[in-house]
Enzyme design. Sequence first.
Site, PDB file in Angstrom:
ATOM      1  N   HIS A 246      -5.964  -1.101  11.652  1.00 17.59           N
ATOM      2  CA  HIS A 246      -5.456  -1.720  10.432  1.00 17.59           C
ATOM      3  C   HIS A 246      -6.431  -2.763   9.909  1.00 17.59           C
ATOM      4  CE1 HIS A 246      -2.495  -2.593   7.458  1.00 17.59           C
ATOM      5  NE2 HIS A 246      -2.135  -3.768   7.937  1.00 17.59           N
TER       6      HIS A 246
ATOM      7  N   ASN B 113      -1.243  -9.439   4.537  1.00 15.64           N
ATOM      8  CA  ASN B 113      -1.082  -8.013   4.818  1.00 15.64           C
ATOM      9  C   ASN B 113      -0.831  -7.252   3.520  1.00 15.64           C
ATOM     10  OD1 ASN B 113      -0.848  -5.645   6.293  1.00 15.64           O
ATOM     11  ND2 ASN B 113       0.590  -6.505   7.760  1.00 15.64           N
TER      12      ASN B 113
ATOM     13  N   CYS C  44      -5.144   0.568   3.663  1.00 20.29           N
ATOM     14  CA  CYS C  44      -5.206  -0.849   4.028  1.00 20.29           C
ATOM     15  C   CYS C  44      -6.598  -1.416   3.811  1.00 20.29           C
ATOM     16  CB  CYS C  44      -4.766  -1.039   5.472  1.00 20.29           C
ATOM     17  SG  CYS C  44      -5.817  -0.193   6.696  1.00 20.29           S
TER      18      CYS C  44
ATOM     19  N   GLN D 104       0.811  -1.219   0.000  1.00 19.58           N
ATOM     20  CA  GLN D 104       0.000   0.000   0.000  1.00 19.58           C
ATOM     21  C   GLN D 104       0.841   1.264   0.000  1.00 19.58           C
ATOM     22  OE1 GLN D 104      -1.649  -0.931   4.119  1.00 19.58           O
ATOM     23  NE2 GLN D 104      -1.592   1.309   4.224  1.00 19.58           N
TER      24      GLN D 104
END
Length: 333
Positions: free
Chosen positions: A276, A297, A146, A140
């Site tokens: 997050h 992630n 996110c 990102q």
Amino acid sequence: MAITIEIKHLIAIFIIFWTCAYPAMSRTQLESSVANTFQQWMSQYERSYADVAEKEKRFKIFMRNLEYIENFNNGANKSYVLGLNQFADLTYEEFIASRTGLKLPTLYSTNSVAPILNLSDVPPSMDWREKQAVTNVKDQGQCGSCWAFSAVAAMEGIVKIKTGKLISLSEQELVDCNQGCGGGFMDKAFNYVKQNQGLASENDYPYQGVVGTCQNGMARAAQISGYVDVPANNEEQLLQAVAMQPVSVIISTDKEFHLYKEGIFTGPCETFTQDHAVTAIGYGTMEDGTKYWLVKNSWGEGWGERGYMRLQRDVGYPEGLCGIAMRASYPTA
């Protein structure tokens, strides 16, 4: 580039720590090791700085992070380890400010969902990568997006499951046309894609990491019919959902996330300060009985286990470790 006297003093302090850990190593070797490690790290991650002052600042932070890593890894009974990564010259505060981006709505309503499967029907382990329902780990950058990466990964998964085609979808369209780099929430992303009758591909609408002009007239590479919220604070319900498809989840990060390298993450992390968004793409159990979530992630493959984290599962409280079971959702197709 010469290291200033101030930096040399910091190195001397750091040498004391290293001397305790490695008494057989000479002071000269230690000092050389610290400087060489930083230079090698800069080369590995192609890092350069605008001026001497910035390099010195980053060197100080790098040394503190390196010391923190060594102290942590030398502790007893650790199920995971920390390590140097591309973020090792950032403070934890700098890292979190630029690499998260979850922004929960003030008024939060859910779409209720009945249990998906009987627990007896849930396989003992799942890894959606093995079923080719997960694209490569993305990055990102310094955009608080996110939420877009979490939503897109979940959509990529269900599209593959339903159509047999794994298509990398566009986070940039969501950033440009939806909630920007200032933070967002996955359910809003799912609503946007439903209302706009699909989402462009990554190839057609590549990621830039900054907010640009919305171009939502491009060809739709994939569509969803809506989304479902997993019943809150119930890891069993989340398990049933992840057994069927990748699921968007929110978590609270802590200092150890910054430099996580590998292993089963067991905390610490706060539960009620979610900052997050990630994607739960599987689960499993270690030989010693420790259960975990497999999390994708959006910090690049240089972080964690090639971009993934294993987060402890079934920790004994309903919201799950780091609040992973508090507000999960998944798209329908």
